[in-house]
Design a protein around this motif. Structure first.
Motif, PDB file in Angstrom:
ATOM      1  N   LEU A   6      10.721  -2.118   2.865  1.00  0.00           N
ATOM      2  CA  LEU A   6       9.660  -2.836   3.553  1.00  0.00           C
ATOM      3  C   LEU A   6       9.033  -1.985   4.651  1.00  0.00           C
ATOM      4  O   LEU A   6       7.805  -1.931   4.804  1.00  0.00           O
ATOM      5  CB  LEU A   6      10.210  -4.135   4.143  1.00  0.00           C
ATOM      6  N   MET A   7       9.896  -1.279   5.404  1.00  0.00           N
ATOM      7  CA  MET A   7       9.383  -0.391   6.461  1.00  0.00           C
ATOM      8  C   MET A   7       8.503   0.709   5.861  1.00  0.00           C
ATOM      9  O   MET A   7       7.442   1.051   6.400  1.00  0.00           O
ATOM     10  CB  MET A   7      10.553   0.231   7.233  1.00  0.00           C
ATOM     11  N   LEU A   8       8.948   1.260   4.744  1.00  0.00           N
ATOM     12  CA  LEU A   8       8.176   2.321   4.092  1.00  0.00           C
ATOM     13  C   LEU A   8       6.827   1.799   3.615  1.00  0.00           C
ATOM     14  O   LEU A   8       5.798   2.452   3.785  1.00  0.00           O
ATOM     15  CB  LEU A   8       8.970   2.888   2.916  1.00  0.00           C
ATOM     16  N   LEU A   9       6.823   0.604   3.027  1.00  0.00           N
ATOM     17  CA  LEU A   9       5.568   0.027   2.535  1.00  0.00           C
ATOM     18  C   LEU A   9       4.603  -0.276   3.672  1.00  0.00           C
ATOM     19  O   LEU A   9       3.402  -0.031   3.558  1.00  0.00           O
ATOM     20  CB  LEU A   9       5.856  -1.247   1.743  1.00  0.00           C
ATOM     21  N   VAL A  10       5.135  -0.789   4.792  1.00  0.00           N
ATOM     22  CA  VAL A  10       4.284  -1.087   5.936  1.00  0.00           C
ATOM     23  C   VAL A  10       3.681   0.201   6.488  1.00  0.00           C
ATOM     24  O   VAL A  10       2.482   0.292   6.776  1.00  0.00           O
ATOM     25  CB  VAL A  10       5.074  -1.829   7.029  1.00  0.00           C
ATOM     26  N   GLY A  11       4.531   1.233   6.639  1.00  0.00           N
ATOM     27  CA  GLY A  11       4.034   2.522   7.136  1.00  0.00           C
ATOM     28  C   GLY A  11       2.994   3.117   6.216  1.00  0.00           C
ATOM     29  O   GLY A  11       1.955   3.627   6.669  1.00  0.00           O
ATOM     30  N   ALA A  12       3.235   3.059   4.905  1.00  0.00           N
ATOM     31  CA  ALA A  12       2.279   3.593   3.938  1.00  0.00           C
ATOM     32  C   ALA A  12       0.973   2.812   3.994  1.00  0.00           C
ATOM     33  O   ALA A  12      -0.120   3.391   3.928  1.00  0.00           O
ATOM     34  CB  ALA A  12       2.865   3.544   2.538  1.00  0.00           C
ATOM     35  N   GLY A  13       1.072   1.490   4.125  1.00  0.00           N
ATOM     36  CA  GLY A  13      -0.132   0.668   4.196  1.00  0.00           C
ATOM     37  C   GLY A  13      -0.978   0.997   5.412  1.00  0.00           C
ATOM     38  O   GLY A  13      -2.201   1.093   5.325  1.00  0.00           O
ATOM     39  N   ASN A 258      -0.082  13.660   3.624  1.00  0.00           N
ATOM     40  CA  ASN A 258       0.828  12.580   4.045  1.00  0.00           C
ATOM     41  C   ASN A 258       0.746  11.402   3.093  1.00  0.00           C
ATOM     42  O   ASN A 258       1.752  10.770   2.753  1.00  0.00           O
ATOM     43  CB  ASN A 258       0.496  12.133   5.459  1.00  0.00           C
ATOM     44  N   MET A 259      -0.483  11.073   2.642  1.00  0.00           N
ATOM     45  CA  MET A 259      -0.624   9.967   1.684  1.00  0.00           C
ATOM     46  C   MET A 259       0.062  10.284   0.385  1.00  0.00           C
ATOM     47  O   MET A 259       0.754   9.436  -0.201  1.00  0.00           O
ATOM     48  CB  MET A 259      -2.100   9.666   1.450  1.00  0.00           C
ATOM     49  N   ALA A 260      -0.095  11.523  -0.089  1.00  0.00           N
ATOM     50  CA  ALA A 260       0.572  11.921  -1.346  1.00  0.00           C
ATOM     51  C   ALA A 260       2.070  11.854  -1.196  1.00  0.00           C
ATOM     52  O   ALA A 260       2.796  11.414  -2.104  1.00  0.00           O
ATOM     53  CB  ALA A 260       0.122  13.321  -1.747  1.00  0.00           C
ATOM     54  N   LEU A 261       2.578  12.292  -0.052  1.00  0.00           N
ATOM     55  CA  LEU A 261       4.021  12.287   0.195  1.00  0.00           C
ATOM     56  C   LEU A 261       4.567  10.858   0.198  1.00  0.00           C
ATOM     57  O   LEU A 261       5.591  10.575  -0.438  1.00  0.00           O
ATOM     58  CB  LEU A 261       4.320  12.966   1.532  1.00  0.00           C
ATOM     59  N   LEU A 262       3.883   9.954   0.900  1.00  0.00           N
ATOM     60  CA  LEU A 262       4.338   8.570   0.927  1.00  0.00           C
ATOM     61  C   LEU A 262       4.214   7.906  -0.435  1.00  0.00           C
ATOM     62  O   LEU A 262       5.050   7.088  -0.824  1.00  0.00           O
ATOM     63  CB  LEU A 262       3.543   7.781   1.976  1.00  0.00           C
ATOM     64  N   SER A 263       3.164   8.274  -1.179  1.00  0.00           N
ATOM     65  CA  SER A 263       3.036   7.713  -2.534  1.00  0.00           C
ATOM     66  C   SER A 263       4.208   8.140  -3.381  1.00  0.00           C
ATOM     67  O   SER A 263       4.757   7.344  -4.155  1.00  0.00           O
ATOM     68  CB  SER A 263       1.722   8.204  -3.158  1.00  0.00           C
TER      69      SER A 263
END
Length: 263
Positions: A6-13, A258-263
């Motif tokens: 959930l934390m990862l999804l919130v940060g990515a969002g 950063n977006m690619a990394l989080l994806s």
């Protein structure tokens, strides 16, 4: 695991939202179909500012005759290239304390610069061929500079001058106010800009970059421009050829990663 996900999804969002917002920011200029290159000037002859100005006087008309070219200009540094800080004084405050000296990004340009970059002239006028060495010194300022140093006033007709320890220029009359551009990044606030014409032989920050607006693919102009430069002086060559579109994309490359990394 659910909490971490959930934390990862919130940060990515949040990152995606920030990136989308930046990608939609108006940079203050039109990067489409604009070619950028450097002209380093090699050889002792071009140590004189007047020699470089004379070279531009010959080169810019040559570039404008190339099919597909709409406008061409010299400039000290392009938008998104960082804040090129120089102190100046105004007629409103001609003797500020040393630690309170106003500053702006100092750009030496030719008359077509705002047309090439798609920067609107908000008030007054752009530079013309009449703004030359020997004519009344003039300047154009950005809206941010006008708001900051002449708040609530009409800045047209005001006077300012560069004031550095080693270089003190003439008083210049403000003849135009132009739109703000992002100089330090799309996510940063607009910063004050001060423009002067290269034909008045500015003593600092002589321009070595040229920007060209094309009707189509700007990179197709590279060959003809190289030949135009060589036709004036075969010992000179252009370098660092790129486009303003690439410059804008490069300014977002870190966030892309950063977006690619989080994806």
């Amino acid at each position: 695991e659910f909490a971490l996900a959930l934390m990862l999804l919130v940060g990515a969002g949040l990152l995606v939202r920030t990136f989308v917002a930046l990608a939609n920011v108006n940079p203050g200029f039109d990067p489409k179909n604009v070619l950028v290159f450097n002209l380093p000037f090699t050889g002792p002859h071009y140590e004189a500012q007047s020699a470089r100005a004379a070279f531009y006087d010959r080169l810019l008309p040559e570039i404008r005759t190339i099919p597909g070219v709409e406008a061409a200009s010299v400039v000290t540094s392009i938008p998104l290239a960082g804040y090129n800080e120089w102190g100046f004084i105004t007629d409103r405050n001609p003797a500020p304390p040393p630690n309170q000296m106003p500053d702006a990004s100092y750009q030496v340009i030719s008359p077509d610069y705002f047309r090439v970059m798609g920067i609107p002239v908000v008030e007054g006028r752009a530079f013309t061929a009449a703004d030359r060495h020997g004519s009344a010194p003039v300047a154009i300022i950005s809206s941010a500079l006008a708001r900051t140093y002449w708040p609530g006033q009409d800045a047209l007709g005001k006077h300012l001058k560069i004031d550095q320890a080693s270089d003190k220029g003439p008083w210049r009359t403000v003849v135009g106010i132009v739109g703000d551009v992002h100089r330090a990044g799309l996510g940063r606030a607009f910063l004050p800009e001060l423009y002067v014409p290269y034909t008045q032989y500015p003593w600092v920050n002589n321009p070595r970059m040229i920007v060209v607006r094309s009707a189509s693919n700007p990179l197709a102009l590279t060959g003809p421009i190289r030949r135009a430069v060589a036709g004036i002086d075969p010992d000179q060559a252009i370098s660092g050829v790129t486009t303003m579109r690439s410059t804008v994309e490069s300014s977002l490359s870190g966030r892309n990663f950063n977006m690619a990394l989080l994806s």
